[in-house]
Write a protein that holds these residues in place. Structure first.
Motif, PDB file in Angstrom:
ATOM      1  N   MET A   1     -51.723  14.412 -30.409  1.00  0.00           N
ATOM      2  CA  MET A   1     -50.617  15.257 -29.914  1.00  0.00           C
ATOM      3  C   MET A   1     -49.544  15.404 -30.991  1.00  0.00           C
ATOM      4  N   ALA A   2     -49.240  16.623 -31.299  1.00  0.00           N
ATOM      5  CA  ALA A   2     -48.199  16.879 -32.306  1.00  0.00           C
ATOM      6  C   ALA A   2     -46.841  16.375 -31.815  1.00  0.00           C
ATOM      7  N   GLN A   3     -46.009  16.111 -32.762  1.00  0.00           N
ATOM      8  CA  GLN A   3     -44.660  15.676 -32.405  1.00  0.00           C
ATOM      9  C   GLN A   3     -43.934  16.777 -31.645  1.00  0.00           C
ATOM     10  N   ARG A   4     -43.270  16.356 -30.586  1.00  0.00           N
ATOM     11  CA  ARG A   4     -42.450  17.315 -29.849  1.00  0.00           C
ATOM     12  C   ARG A   4     -40.984  16.962 -30.029  1.00  0.00           C
ATOM     13  N   PHE A   5     -40.171  17.869 -29.513  1.00  0.00           N
ATOM     14  CA  PHE A   5     -38.734  17.676 -29.660  1.00  0.00           C
ATOM     15  C   PHE A   5     -38.031  17.845 -28.327  1.00  0.00           C
ATOM     16  N   TRP A   6     -36.969  17.064 -28.154  1.00  0.00           N
ATOM     17  CA  TRP A   6     -36.236  17.045 -26.896  1.00  0.00           C
ATOM     18  C   TRP A   6     -34.745  17.008 -27.149  1.00  0.00           C
ATOM     19  N   LEU A   7     -34.019  17.356 -26.113  1.00  0.00           N
ATOM     20  CA  LEU A   7     -32.576  17.166 -26.147  1.00  0.00           C
ATOM     21  C   LEU A   7     -32.231  16.256 -24.970  1.00  0.00           C
ATOM     22  N   PHE A   8     -31.569  15.148 -25.271  1.00  0.00           N
ATOM     23  CA  PHE A   8     -31.115  14.229 -24.235  1.00  0.00           C
ATOM     24  C   PHE A   8     -29.598  14.325 -24.147  1.00  0.00           C
ATOM     25  N   LYS A   9     -29.106  14.437 -22.915  1.00  0.00           N
ATOM     26  CA  LYS A   9     -27.660  14.497 -22.716  1.00  0.00           C
ATOM     27  C   LYS A   9     -27.102  13.136 -22.368  1.00  0.00           C
ATOM     28  N   SER A  10     -25.922  12.885 -22.894  1.00  0.00           N
ATOM     29  CA  SER A  10     -25.217  11.671 -22.506  1.00  0.00           C
ATOM     30  C   SER A  10     -23.726  11.953 -22.520  1.00  0.00           C
ATOM     31  N   GLU A  11     -23.024  11.345 -21.584  1.00  0.00           N
ATOM     32  CA  GLU A  11     -21.570  11.469 -21.616  1.00  0.00           C
ATOM     33  C   GLU A  11     -21.042  10.409 -22.563  1.00  0.00           C
ATOM     34  N   PRO A  12     -20.340  10.843 -23.608  1.00  0.00           N
ATOM     35  CA  PRO A  12     -19.900   9.870 -24.613  1.00  0.00           C
ATOM     36  C   PRO A  12     -18.981   8.790 -24.039  1.00  0.00           C
ATOM     37  N   SER A  13     -18.300   9.091 -22.953  1.00  0.00           N
ATOM     38  CA  SER A  13     -17.445   8.054 -22.353  1.00  0.00           C
ATOM     39  C   SER A  13     -18.289   6.965 -21.699  1.00  0.00           C
ATOM     40  N   VAL A  14     -19.541   7.296 -21.416  1.00  0.00           N
ATOM     41  CA  VAL A  14     -20.453   6.305 -20.845  1.00  0.00           C
ATOM     42  C   VAL A  14     -21.301   5.668 -21.950  1.00  0.00           C
ATOM     43  N   PHE A  15     -21.929   6.512 -22.753  1.00  0.00           N
ATOM     44  CA  PHE A  15     -22.746   6.014 -23.864  1.00  0.00           C
ATOM     45  C   PHE A  15     -22.805   7.085 -24.942  1.00  0.00           C
ATOM     46  N   SER A  16     -22.215   6.798 -26.077  1.00  0.00           N
ATOM     47  CA  SER A  16     -22.138   7.777 -27.164  1.00  0.00           C
ATOM     48  C   SER A  16     -23.173   7.474 -28.248  1.00  0.00           C
ATOM     49  N   PHE A  17     -23.333   8.418 -29.153  1.00  0.00           N
ATOM     50  CA  PHE A  17     -24.244   8.195 -30.272  1.00  0.00           C
ATOM     51  C   PHE A  17     -23.765   7.016 -31.114  1.00  0.00           C
ATOM     52  N   ASP A  18     -22.460   6.910 -31.213  1.00  0.00           N
ATOM     53  CA  ASP A  18     -21.872   5.778 -31.918  1.00  0.00           C
ATOM     54  C   ASP A  18     -22.296   4.454 -31.269  1.00  0.00           C
ATOM     55  N   ASP A  19     -22.265   4.430 -29.952  1.00  0.00           N
ATOM     56  CA  ASP A  19     -22.720   3.225 -29.233  1.00  0.00           C
ATOM     57  C   ASP A  19     -24.169   2.909 -29.589  1.00  0.00           C
ATOM     58  N   LEU A  20     -24.983   3.969 -29.662  1.00  0.00           N
ATOM     59  CA  LEU A  20     -26.405   3.762 -29.984  1.00  0.00           C
ATOM     60  C   LEU A  20     -26.568   3.185 -31.388  1.00  0.00           C
ATOM     61  N   GLU A  21     -25.793   3.705 -32.324  1.00  0.00           N
ATOM     62  CA  GLU A  21     -25.903   3.204 -33.699  1.00  0.00           C
ATOM     63  C   GLU A  21     -25.475   1.743 -33.814  1.00  0.00           C
ATOM     64  N   LYS A  22     -24.642   1.311 -32.870  1.00  0.00           N
ATOM     65  CA  LYS A  22     -24.188  -0.079 -32.887  1.00  0.00           C
ATOM     66  C   LYS A  22     -25.088  -1.000 -32.071  1.00  0.00           C
ATOM     67  N   SER A  23     -26.054  -0.416 -31.389  1.00  0.00           N
ATOM     68  CA  SER A  23     -26.938  -1.226 -30.557  1.00  0.00           C
ATOM     69  C   SER A  23     -27.915  -2.009 -31.417  1.00  0.00           C
ATOM     70  N   PRO A  24     -28.448  -3.107 -30.886  1.00  0.00           N
ATOM     71  CA  PRO A  24     -29.464  -3.863 -31.616  1.00  0.00           C
ATOM     72  C   PRO A  24     -30.627  -2.953 -32.007  1.00  0.00           C
ATOM     73  N   SER A  25     -31.020  -3.019 -33.259  1.00  0.00           N
ATOM     74  CA  SER A  25     -32.093  -2.168 -33.780  1.00  0.00           C
ATOM     75  C   SER A  25     -31.805  -0.679 -33.610  1.00  0.00           C
ATOM     76  N   ARG A  26     -30.537  -0.354 -33.403  1.00  0.00           N
ATOM     77  CA  ARG A  26     -30.139   1.062 -33.199  1.00  0.00           C
ATOM     78  C   ARG A  26     -30.974   1.702 -32.081  1.00  0.00           C
ATOM     79  N   THR A  27     -31.366   0.875 -31.128  1.00  0.00           N
ATOM     80  CA  THR A  27     -32.291   1.318 -30.089  1.00  0.00           C
ATOM     81  C   THR A  27     -31.712   1.028 -28.713  1.00  0.00           C
ATOM     82  N   THR A  28     -32.002   1.943 -27.763  1.00  0.00           N
ATOM     83  CA  THR A  28     -31.589   1.694 -26.386  1.00  0.00           C
ATOM     84  C   THR A  28     -32.642   2.228 -25.437  1.00  0.00           C
ATOM     85  N   SER A  29     -32.643   1.668 -24.233  1.00  0.00           N
ATOM     86  CA  SER A  29     -33.462   2.264 -23.186  1.00  0.00           C
ATOM     87  C   SER A  29     -32.615   3.361 -22.547  1.00  0.00           C
ATOM     88  N   TRP A  30     -33.216   4.508 -22.344  1.00  0.00           N
ATOM     89  CA  TRP A  30     -32.479   5.663 -21.847  1.00  0.00           C
ATOM     90  C   TRP A  30     -32.360   5.589 -20.327  1.00  0.00           C
TER      91      TRP A  30
END
Length: 156
Positions: free
Chosen positions: A1-30
DNA sequence: GCCAACGTTGGC
DNA sequence: GCCAACGTTGGC
């Protein structure tokens, strides 16, 4: 299966991209997908290695702010069984979990966030689900061309 | 904080 | 299975 692309929405006041970058392994469960259409997409279509646009919604400047990769495919969301979680679902059956989540890892922030205004005024992005009236789905498909256009607008 | 759009629920 | 009521999302 070829790589696909998605858009995930998040409210930054709840969880921002910055928060994700600070997470362990820069990883989170969505967490918190509680819509059947989005759930089905997670279950059937979102694969390890797929690209994810991290979108900030319900904020001063709604925008795509970063790129992520799916690092783990759909598995049961433990929060549905956690009474104390805001995502607790009283009717969820442990034998047949109703809600799923995937893990995503931050790849990189866009040097220039691509704002909703920009997306609206870019013809190559005119067909994005994001712009469909009243669309509230938190997980949306993105075409390869749209992915490229967003990267470019974002300064990559 | 408003309100339009949409999903879900529940009575019938 | 219809549909009104209700809750949530999300841009403005």
């Amino acid at each position: 299966m070829a790589q696909r692309f998605w858009l995930f929405k998040s409210e930054p006041s709840v969880f921002s991209f910055d928060d994700l970058e600070k997470s362990p392994s820069r990883t989170t469960s969505w967490e918190g997908v509680r819509n059947y259409q989005a759930r089905n997409r997670l279950r059937d279509e979102v694969k390890r290695g797929d690209g994810v646009l991290f979108y900030h919604s319900s904020c001063a400047v709604p925008a795509v702010v970063g790129l992520c990769t799916v690092v783990r495919e759909a598995y049961p969301d433990p929060h549905q069984f956690d009474r104390k979680s805001r995502y607790y679902d009283q009717t969820a059956d442990p034998a047949e979990p109703r809600w799923l989540l995937v893990d995503v890892r931050a790849e990189r922030a866009l040097p220039k966030p691509v704002t909703l205004d920009q997306i609206k005024s870019t013809s190559a992005l005119a067909k994005m689900d994001l712009l469909r009236r009243g669309n509230r789905l938190s997980i949306q498909p993105v075409s390869a061309a749209e992915w490229k256009a967003i990267r470019k607008l974002g300064g990559l």
